[in-house]
Design an enzyme around this catalytic site. Sequence first.
Site, PDB file in Angstrom:
ATOM      1  N   ASP A 110       0.834  -1.206   0.000  1.00 43.13           N
ATOM      2  CA  ASP A 110       0.000   0.000   0.000  1.00 43.13           C
ATOM      3  C   ASP A 110       0.869   1.255   0.000  1.00 43.13           C
ATOM      4  O   ASP A 110       2.060   1.215   0.344  1.00 43.13           O
ATOM      5  CB  ASP A 110      -0.968   0.006   1.183  1.00 43.13           C
ATOM      6  CG  ASP A 110      -0.261  -0.133   2.531  1.00 43.13           C
ATOM      7  OD1 ASP A 110       0.726  -0.898   2.623  1.00 43.13           O
ATOM      8  OD2 ASP A 110      -0.698   0.516   3.500  1.00 43.13           O
ATOM      9  N   GLU A 169       0.017  -1.090   5.756  1.00 43.14           N
ATOM     10  CA  GLU A 169       1.170  -0.564   6.497  1.00 43.14           C
ATOM     11  C   GLU A 169       1.094   0.940   6.682  1.00 43.14           C
ATOM     12  O   GLU A 169       1.470   1.464   7.729  1.00 43.14           O
ATOM     13  CB  GLU A 169       2.470  -0.933   5.763  1.00 43.14           C
ATOM     14  CG  GLU A 169       3.737  -0.628   6.548  1.00 43.14           C
ATOM     15  CD  GLU A 169       4.285   0.786   6.313  1.00 43.14           C
ATOM     16  OE1 GLU A 169       5.176   1.210   7.081  1.00 43.14           O
ATOM     17  OE2 GLU A 169       3.818   1.468   5.385  1.00 43.14           O
TER      18      GLU A 169
END
Length: 202
Positions: A110, A169
């Site tokens: 991400d 994350e």
Amino acid sequence: MSDACHRYGDPGFEQALAARFDADVAEIVTLSAELCSVPGVTVPASDEGLAEVIRTAAMVRDWAERHGLAVVERTPTAEEPFPFLILAFKEHDLDSPDIREAIALIGHLDVVQAKSDGQFDPFVEGDDLHARGATDMKSGVAAFVAAAVDFVRTTPPEGAVIITITGDEEGDAVDGTVAILDWMEREGEAMRVCRVGEPTCP
């Protein structure tokens, strides 16, 4: 963009990589660019960003399986919407006791929001790949997967090499590394050494 730049998806992209890099490096750059072309923004959170993270996880899964890795993939649910992948080598099945002596390579897929237009339109200039997520850390994921495959082919380790990849994350990260560690604890697995390819942490 200068004439020396080659955009991912254009006819000259692969030719530019072939002229500058050997085949293995070119493959890593291509996988990195493919991942970077799908945004996967999780800050701020959105259904679109989540769908893109799931899509990039599928890209890595498919690449890994084509190269002979065993893949554990958590199917997203309403309670746990982010995917995670655990990749291992078929010589060291995830059910094998060898996994308890695992060296782990850890990454995420991400990203945060782009700061300018075109950041999800990857291009190479010289030796560099430019795109949101290229540094933090889709290229790291691509390099980890490719390097681990090459290492195990040429120098099979006595223990296991695994790669854990999260899609959560950048945000609260409660459904990312924490979820992977919870899964490993439930399965009775442990990692002896971890290498995190996160360039933005000291």
